[in-house]
Design a protein around this motif. Structure first.
Motif, PDB file in Angstrom:
ATOM      1  N   SER A 165       0.849  -1.188   0.000  1.00  0.00           N
ATOM      2  CA  SER A 165       0.000   0.000   0.000  1.00  0.00           C
ATOM      3  C   SER A 165       0.885   1.239   0.000  1.00  0.00           C
ATOM      4  CB  SER A 165      -0.908   0.015   1.242  1.00  0.00           C
ATOM      5  OG  SER A 165      -1.720  -1.138   1.272  1.00  0.00           O
ATOM      6  N   ALA A 166       0.517   2.244  -0.807  1.00  0.00           N
ATOM      7  CA  ALA A 166       1.351   3.434  -0.928  1.00  0.00           C
ATOM      8  C   ALA A 166       0.477   4.664  -1.140  1.00  0.00           C
ATOM      9  CB  ALA A 166       2.342   3.270  -2.079  1.00  0.00           C
ATOM     10  N   ARG A 167       1.044   5.807  -0.744  1.00  0.00           N
ATOM     11  CA  ARG A 167       0.407   7.102  -1.058  1.00  0.00           C
ATOM     12  C   ARG A 167       0.978   7.552  -2.394  1.00  0.00           C
ATOM     13  NH1 ARG A 167       0.762  12.800   2.332  1.00  0.00           N
ATOM     14  NH2 ARG A 167      -0.914  13.888   1.178  1.00  0.00           N
ATOM     15  N   TYR A 168       0.102   7.595  -3.384  1.00  0.00           N
ATOM     16  CA  TYR A 168       0.547   7.880  -4.741  1.00  0.00           C
ATOM     17  C   TYR A 168       0.757   9.373  -4.949  1.00  0.00           C
ATOM     18  CZ  TYR A 168       0.949   7.065  -9.764  1.00  0.00           C
ATOM     19  OH  TYR A 168       1.394   6.990 -11.055  1.00  0.00           O
ATOM     20  N   GLY A 169      -0.008  10.184  -4.224  1.00  0.00           N
ATOM     21  CA  GLY A 169       0.105  11.630  -4.337  1.00  0.00           C
ATOM     22  C   GLY A 169      -1.169  12.303  -3.866  1.00  0.00           C
ATOM     23  N   GLY A 170      -1.043  13.312  -3.014  1.00  0.00           N
ATOM     24  CA  GLY A 170      -2.229  14.013  -2.525  1.00  0.00           C
ATOM     25  C   GLY A 170      -3.158  13.070  -1.780  1.00  0.00           C
ATOM     26  N   GLU A 171      -4.412  12.997  -2.248  1.00  0.00           N
ATOM     27  CA  GLU A 171      -5.385  12.102  -1.625  1.00  0.00           C
ATOM     28  C   GLU A 171      -5.497  10.775  -2.372  1.00  0.00           C
ATOM     29  OE1 GLU A 171      -7.787  14.653  -4.524  1.00  0.00           O
ATOM     30  OE2 GLU A 171      -6.023  14.834  -3.255  1.00  0.00           O
ATOM     31  N   GLU A 172      -4.562  10.469  -3.276  1.00  0.00           N
ATOM     32  CA  GLU A 172      -4.595   9.220  -4.030  1.00  0.00           C
ATOM     33  C   GLU A 172      -3.715   8.161  -3.355  1.00  0.00           C
ATOM     34  OE1 GLU A 172      -5.615  10.210  -8.667  1.00  0.00           O
ATOM     35  OE2 GLU A 172      -3.512   9.983  -8.072  1.00  0.00           O
ATOM     36  N   MET A 173      -4.290   6.988  -3.213  1.00  0.00           N
ATOM     37  CA  MET A 173      -3.559   5.836  -2.659  1.00  0.00           C
ATOM     38  C   MET A 173      -3.584   4.718  -3.701  1.00  0.00           C
ATOM     39  SD  MET A 173      -3.332   7.179   0.453  1.00  0.00           S
ATOM     40  CE  MET A 173      -4.226   8.337   1.502  1.00  0.00           C
ATOM     41  N   VAL A 174      -2.606   3.823  -3.596  1.00  0.00           N
ATOM     42  CA  VAL A 174      -2.573   2.651  -4.474  1.00  0.00           C
ATOM     43  C   VAL A 174      -2.299   1.411  -3.630  1.00  0.00           C
ATOM     44  CG1 VAL A 174      -1.909   3.788  -6.622  1.00  0.00           C
ATOM     45  CG2 VAL A 174      -0.147   3.145  -4.982  1.00  0.00           C
ATOM     46  N   VAL A 175      -2.827   0.295  -4.099  1.00  0.00           N
ATOM     47  CA  VAL A 175      -2.568  -1.000  -3.463  1.00  0.00           C
ATOM     48  C   VAL A 175      -2.115  -1.957  -4.568  1.00  0.00           C
ATOM     49  CG1 VAL A 175      -3.480  -2.919  -2.097  1.00  0.00           C
ATOM     50  CG2 VAL A 175      -4.329  -0.577  -1.711  1.00  0.00           C
ATOM     51  N   LEU A 176      -0.920  -2.513  -4.415  1.00  0.00           N
ATOM     52  CA  LEU A 176      -0.356  -3.455  -5.378  1.00  0.00           C
ATOM     53  C   LEU A 176      -0.560  -4.872  -4.849  1.00  0.00           C
ATOM     54  CD1 LEU A 176       1.241  -3.617  -8.053  1.00  0.00           C
ATOM     55  CD2 LEU A 176       3.344  -3.623  -6.688  1.00  0.00           C
ATOM     56  N   LEU A 177      -1.198  -5.710  -5.654  1.00  0.00           N
ATOM     57  CA  LEU A 177      -1.570  -7.065  -5.215  1.00  0.00           C
ATOM     58  C   LEU A 177      -0.913  -8.101  -6.121  1.00  0.00           C
ATOM     59  CD1 LEU A 177      -5.385  -6.390  -4.690  1.00  0.00           C
ATOM     60  CD2 LEU A 177      -3.622  -6.481  -2.914  1.00  0.00           C
ATOM     61  N   PRO A 178       0.236  -8.661  -5.719  1.00  0.00           N
ATOM     62  CA  PRO A 178       0.857  -9.724  -6.520  1.00  0.00           C
ATOM     63  C   PRO A 178       0.003 -10.989  -6.532  1.00  0.00           C
ATOM     64  CG  PRO A 178       2.393  -8.790  -4.903  1.00  0.00           C
ATOM     65  CD  PRO A 178       1.032  -8.304  -4.550  1.00  0.00           C
ATOM     66  N   ASP A 179       0.105 -11.741  -7.622  1.00  0.00           N
ATOM     67  CA  ASP A 179      -0.559 -13.059  -7.740  1.00  0.00           C
ATOM     68  C   ASP A 179      -2.063 -12.950  -7.448  1.00  0.00           C
ATOM     69  OD1 ASP A 179      -0.665 -15.701  -8.336  1.00  0.00           O
ATOM     70  OD2 ASP A 179       0.042 -16.415  -6.396  1.00  0.00           O
TER      71      ASP A 179
END
Length: 518
Positions: free
Chosen positions: A427-441
Motif C-alpha cells: 500500500s502506498a500514497r501515490y500523491g495528494g489524496e490518491e492511494m494505491v494497493v499493489l496485489l501480486p498473484d
C-alpha cells in the motif's frame, strides 16, 4: 577506516589462521555427518531387509492358504458333480434316495471339512441330506440364496454363496452348490455342500501372523467370508471399497501396505485370487510388529552413535573455540560494520515511507511495482493494482481545514492497511489524496473484492463530510490486472488502466469500485 587500517596486530585473526578454523570445523562436521549417515544407511537397509523378509513370508502364507481353500472347495465340488449326475440319471425314487443317503453319509464322514450335504428339489424341498437323522421333505429352502441363484441362472458350474449359519447346528458355514436339471433342461433342484467355517479357522490358527496380523477370505466382489481375528459381525461385510479390494480388482496377486478400515491398523498385505473359484485370500502382518525388532535395535545402536557424535562434537567444539577466541577482535569490528549497515538500511526504509500516512511513498511504490512486475513476468502470474481517490477531498479541506484533512488521510490509510490480508501486498500514497494497493498473484476478480472491502471499511468509519453528497467520507477505486508474460502488459499500461477504471468510478457517481481488464 580502510582495510589497510585494521588492527591485526591488536588481536584480529590473521588471514593464515582463518583457513585453520574453517577446515577444523568442516572436518568435525564431516566426521559427525559421516557417522550419522552411516548409521542411518545401516538402519534403513536393515529396515528394508526386515520388510522384504516379511513380504516373502506373507506371500508364502497367502499362496499356501489359497491352495488350501482351492483344494477344500474343489473336493466338495467334486462330490457335488457326482451327486448331480447320479440324481439326474437314477431319478428320485425311494430306493435311489436311500442309496444317495448312504453315499452322502460316507462323503461327509470322509471329508472333515464338510458340515453336511443336501439335495433339494425345484421347490426348495429337502429330498435327502447327510444329517444324522434324515429330514427329507420336512425342510423348505426355496428362499435360500443358492436356490434362487440356480433357479435364475443356467450355469452348471459351482456357486459359492455367502457365509451363513446352519439352521441345524447354528455353526457358520460356506455353501457350495450346483444346479440339478430335468432331462428337458428345466431347473430340477440344487445339490449343496456346506463347508464348516471352523475348518478354515483351525487351519488358519497355525499360521504365525503375529498378534495384530489378519487373514481375509472373501468373494471377488469384496463380500467377506471369514476374517481372523474372528468376529461374527464382520461375516458378510462388504469390503469392496477398501484399498485391498480396489487393488484386487485389477491384480491377480501382489503385495502392498494398507491401513485396514476395520481396525485402523497398518499392515503389510500379500493377496491372491484362487485359481479355480471367484474367491481371494489375503494374509497381513502388522507393520509395527514386523519392524518392532528392527526399531529396538535401531534405538540401541543410534543411542550409542549419538553419544559418540556428542563426544566428538564437544571435543571438536572446544578446539575450534580456542582457535576462534583469537578472532574476537575482528568479530567486534565486523559487528560494528553490520550495525552501521543496519542503520543505513533503516534510514533507507524511512526514505521510502510517507511521513503523513505511514504507507510507502511514491518512490517506494515505484520500486515495489518494478520488482513485482518483473516477478509476475518471470513466473507468468497475474498482478493487480487498485488506485484509490478520496471523494470530494478538496471540499473536505475547505470545510474542515488541512489538519483535519491530514487526520482523514491517516484514518483512510489505516483502513487500507487493515484490509490487506497478505504480507506481500503493498500500500502506498501515490500523491495528494490518491492511494494505491499493489496485489501480486491476484486476479482482477480478487483485486475487485479487495477494493470493495477497502471501500466498505472506509464507509463504515462514518467520518462526516458536509461537502459530499453522501454526507460522509467515501472513496472511489479503479482496479486493473494483467499477466505480463501472456499479453505483454507494461507497468505504465497497468497504471493507465487503473487510472481509467478510477475515472469510470468517479464518472459513475463516486463511492464505488470499477475494474478494467488488460
Amino acid at each position: 577506516m580502510t582495510i589497510s587500517d585494521d588492527p591485526i596486530s591488536a588481536g584480529a585473526v590473521s588471514p593464515a589462521r582463518m583457513p585453520l578454523v574453517l577446515w577444523a570445523t568442516v572436518f568435525l562436521v564431516l566426521i559427525c555427518v559421516s557417522l550419522v549417515a552411516t548409521n542411518g544407511w545401516r538402519s534403513w537397509n536393515a529396515r528394508a531387509i526386515q520388510l522384504r523378509e516379511a513380504t516373502v513370508s506373507t506371500a508364502n502364507y497367502a499362496r499356501l492358504l489359497a491352495r488350501h481353500a482351492d483344494d477344500t472347495i474343489a473336493a466338495a465340488d467334486t462330490v457335488l458333480v457326482d451327486l448331480v449326475e447320479r440324481i439326474e440319471i437314477d431319478g428320485r425314487g425311494s430306493a435311489a434316495l436311500q442309496r444317495l443317503y448312504r453315499l452322502l453319509i460316507t462323503h461327509t464322514w470322509e471329508m472333515q471339512a464338510l458340515q453336511g450335504i443336501f439335495i433339494y428339489d425345484e421347490q426348495g424341498r429337502d429330498l435327502v441330506n447327510s444329517m444324522p437323522q434324515a429330514t427329507s421333505g420336512n425342510v423348505n429352502s426355496a428362499g435360500r440364496e443358492y436356490v434362487i441363484f440356480h433357479r435364475e441362472h443356467l450355469d452348471r458350474g459351482p456357486h459359492i454363496g455367502r457365509a451363513t449359519q446352519s439352521g441345524a447346528t447354528g455353526e457358520w458355514i460356506i455353501p457350495v452348490s450346483r444346479r440339478i436339471e430335468h432331462p428337458s433342461g428345466a431347473f430340477a433342484g440344487v445339490a449343496l455342500a456346506t463347508i464348516s467355517m471352523d475348518h478354515f479357522k483351525e487351519y488358519y490358527a497355525g499360521v504365525d501372523i503375529g498378534k495384530d496380523g489378519a487373514i481375509v477370505f472373501a468373494h471377488d466382489n469384496g463380500r467377506l467370508l471369514l476374517r481372523l481375528p474372528f468376529n461374527d459381525d464382520q461375516i458378510g461385510k462388504d469390503m469392496a471399497g477398501s484399498p485391498l479390494f480396489q487393488r484386487l480388482s485389477t491384480e491377480l496377486s501382489g503385495n502392498a501396505i494398507f491401513t485396514a478400515k476395520i481396525d485402523g491398523i497398518e499392515r503389510l498385505y500379500s493377496y491372491r485370487h484362487l485359481e479355480r473359484y471367484p474367491l481371494v485370500i489375503a494374509v497381513a502382518q502388522s507393520r509395527a510388529e514386523v519392524l518392532a525388532e528392527w526399531r529396538a535395535n535401531t534405538y540401541i545402536v543410534s543411542s550409542g552413535m549419538a553419544l559418540l557424535v556428542i563426544f566428538l562434537a564437544l571435543l571438536g567444539t572446544r578446539l575450534i573455540h580456542q582457535i576462534g577466541r583469537r578472532a574476537q577482535t575482528e568479530t567486534r569490528l565486523r559487528q560494528s560494520q553490520r550495525e552501521l549497515q543496519a542503520s543505513n538500511q533503516t534510514l533507507q526504509a524511512h526514505a521510502l515511507e510517507d511521513g503523513l500516512t505511514g504507507l510507502a511513498n511514491r518512490r517506494g511504490f515505484d520500486a515495489g511495482l518494478c520488482e513485482e512486475f518483473a516477478r509476475a513476468m518471470r513466473h507468468g502470474r497475474p498482478l493487480a493494482l487498485i488506485m484509490i481517490d478520496v471523494d470530494y477531498f478538496k471540499q473536505y479541506n475547505d470545510t474542515y481545514g488541512h489538519p483535519a484533512g491530514d487526520a482523514c488521510l491517516r484514518s483512510i490509510s489505516a483502513a487500507i492497511k487493515d484490509s490487506q490480508s497478505r504480507p506481500g501486498d503493498l500500500s502506498a500514497r501515490y500523491g495528494g489524496e490518491e492511494m494505491v494497493v499493489l496485489l501480486p498473484d491476484t486476479s482482477l476478480e480478487g483485486a475487485l473484492a479487495v477494493a470493495e472491502r477497502i471501500r466498505a471499511t472506509i464507509l463504515a468509519l462514518q467520518m462526516p463530510h458536509a461537502g459530499s453528497s453522501f454526507g460522509m467520507v467515501t472513496i472511489s477505486a479503479g482496479v486493473a490486472a494483467c499477466v505480463p508474460l501472456r499479453n505483454n502488459c507494461g507497468e505504465s499500461q497497468l497504471l493507465e488502466a487503473a487510472d481509467q477504471a478510477l475515472y469510470l468510478a468517479k464518472a459513475g457517481g463516486r463511492n464505488r469500485c470499477c475494474a478494467v481488464s488488460q
